[in-house]
Design a protein around this motif. Structure first.
Motif, PDB file in Angstrom:
ATOM      1  N   THR A  18      56.804  51.959  17.490  1.00 23.69           N
ATOM      2  CA  THR A  18      55.615  50.789  16.965  1.00 23.69           C
ATOM      3  C   THR A  18      54.297  51.430  16.871  1.00 23.69           C
ATOM      4  O   THR A  18      54.005  52.397  17.570  1.00 23.69           O
ATOM      5  N   THR A  19      53.733  51.121  15.842  1.00 20.93           N
ATOM      6  CA  THR A  19      52.404  51.560  15.393  1.00 20.93           C
ATOM      7  C   THR A  19      51.449  50.621  15.107  1.00 20.93           C
ATOM      8  O   THR A  19      51.810  49.333  14.889  1.00 20.93           O
TER       9      THR A  19
ATOM     10  N   LEU B 177      60.199  59.116  11.587  1.00 24.36           N
ATOM     11  CA  LEU B 177      60.411  58.662  10.329  1.00 24.36           C
ATOM     12  C   LEU B 177      61.451  59.317   9.413  1.00 24.36           C
ATOM     13  O   LEU B 177      62.059  58.788   8.367  1.00 24.36           O
TER      14      LEU B 177
ATOM     15  N   SER C 267      57.847  53.654   7.297  1.00 25.77           N
ATOM     16  CA  SER C 267      57.514  52.626   7.997  1.00 25.77           C
ATOM     17  C   SER C 267      57.647  51.180   7.504  1.00 25.77           C
ATOM     18  O   SER C 267      57.828  50.961   6.184  1.00 25.77           O
ATOM     19  N   THR C 268      57.901  50.005   8.286  1.00 31.94           N
ATOM     20  CA  THR C 268      58.184  48.571   7.992  1.00 31.94           C
ATOM     21  C   THR C 268      57.027  47.861   8.460  1.00 31.94           C
ATOM     22  O   THR C 268      56.477  47.952   9.571  1.00 31.94           O
TER      23      THR C 268
ATOM     24  N   HIS D 219      49.891  53.434   4.798  1.00 34.34           N
ATOM     25  CA  HIS D 219      50.753  53.035   5.917  1.00 34.34           C
ATOM     26  C   HIS D 219      51.550  54.514   6.035  1.00 34.34           C
ATOM     27  O   HIS D 219      51.842  55.326   5.007  1.00 34.34           O
TER      28      HIS D 219
ATOM     29  N   VAL E 235      60.304  52.398  12.286  1.00 32.49           N
ATOM     30  CA  VAL E 235      59.008  52.555  12.709  1.00 32.49           C
ATOM     31  C   VAL E 235      58.524  51.255  12.402  1.00 32.49           C
ATOM     32  O   VAL E 235      58.146  51.032  11.117  1.00 32.49           O
TER      33      VAL E 235
ATOM     34  N   ASP F  32      54.894  48.799  11.954  1.00 30.77           N
ATOM     35  CA  ASP F  32      53.698  48.766  11.900  1.00 30.77           C
ATOM     36  C   ASP F  32      53.139  47.329  12.034  1.00 30.77           C
ATOM     37  O   ASP F  32      53.376  46.408  11.679  1.00 30.77           O
TER      38      ASP F  32
END
Length: 276
Positions: free
Chosen positions: A230-231, A158, A193-194, A189, A165, A167
């Motif tokens: 990725t998350t 991050l 992140s995006t 979030h 990153v 989501d």
């Protein structure tokens, strides 16, 4: 040993090879889909909700140890020479997670069935309720570090301007407008992140978009940053994004194994952002 399969195969590809003695079909369905009445003939259960999650972890769907994974894959009759096709009963949902785990354990002879069981049935191929016997395999786990990462790696990502990153949860969960399905988790979030909901990479009937569309959507979400993590909620749908990145040859995507089930726990002091 036969050539490696393509990473994404359609029902006709699988149907043409269903009688191959070196083919192993794994049903990686989770939740309610895990109990689907019908399966592809010869399919064996890749149990993401149970034996193929780390029993020592209090988080859902985390990667088991190499020894445990090897034991379970051998019990499923997987050999080092096998060609493995994974599918799920939702279409494309949890099968990329199974594929990603196999890859993380050094196994490259695996493919995802595009559209899963619904596409197989829509194409008129047979299903069954029978479970066929199979003998143990000789699968060897050869872990590849970096494909599944922990919270410390994600925190560093991050702060890295060269890493995106992404989501995979819904936009409403990302912003905190919708509650988490695991009610003990915080809303919001990871800062920086995006949002890229996994559904934006799929067609309405649950198949991956064509490669040019995948490439365009990933390029827009990553803003051309060369590294990718990725998350999601528990590390399952994050693999839909990571698998798409693999299909489009994005370099070295990684998956946050604990995902929001880890980061969003209220007892941690990890930062959380709400809103867009």
């Amino acid at each position: 040993m036969t050539a490696l399969p393509p990473p994404l195969v359609d029902p006709s590809w699988l149907a043409d090879r269903l009688a191959d003695p070196d083919l192993v079909v794994l049903d990686a369905s989770v939740g309610a889909h895990r109990h689907a009445a019908h399966r592809i003939p010869g399919a064996r259960p890749f149990d993401l909700d149970g034996a193929l999650s780390d029993p020592a972890s209090d988080l859902p769907h985390t990667m088991p140890s190499a020894a445990d994974f090897q034991r379970e894959l051998r019990a499923l009759g997987v050999h080092d020479r096998s060609t493995v096709v994974v599918y799920d009963a939702a279409g494309i949902y949890s099968s990329p997670r199974a594929w990603w785990m196999l890859r993380a354990m050094g196994f490259d002879r695996a493919a995802v069935l595009n559209g899963g069981l619904p596409a197989w049935q829509a194409a008129g191929h047979p299903v069954t309720t029978d479970e066929l016997p199979y003998s143990p395999g000789d699968f060897t786990a050869r872990p590849r570090p970096g494909l599944l990462v922990d919270r410390d790696t994600v925190a560093a990502a991050l702060a890295d301007p060269d890493t995106a990153v992404l989501d995979a949860r819904s936009h409403e969960r990302f912003t905190g407008a919708a509650p988490e399905p695991r009610p003990h988790l915080r809303r919001g979030h990871l800062p920086g992140s995006t949002s890229l909901p996994f559904t934006e990479l799929l067609t309405p009937d649950g198949r991956y978009l064509p490669l040019p569309d995948l490439r365009a959507r990933l390029a827009a979400a990553t803003a051309a940053r060369p590294r990718l993590v990725t998350t999601c909620g528990s590390g399952v749908t994050a693999c839909i994004l990571a698998f798409a990145a693999h299909l489009t040859t994005h370099p070295a995507p990684a998956v946050y194994d604990g995902s929001w089930s880890d980061w969003g726990r209220p007892e941690t002091d990890l930062p959380v952002t709400t809103g867009p």
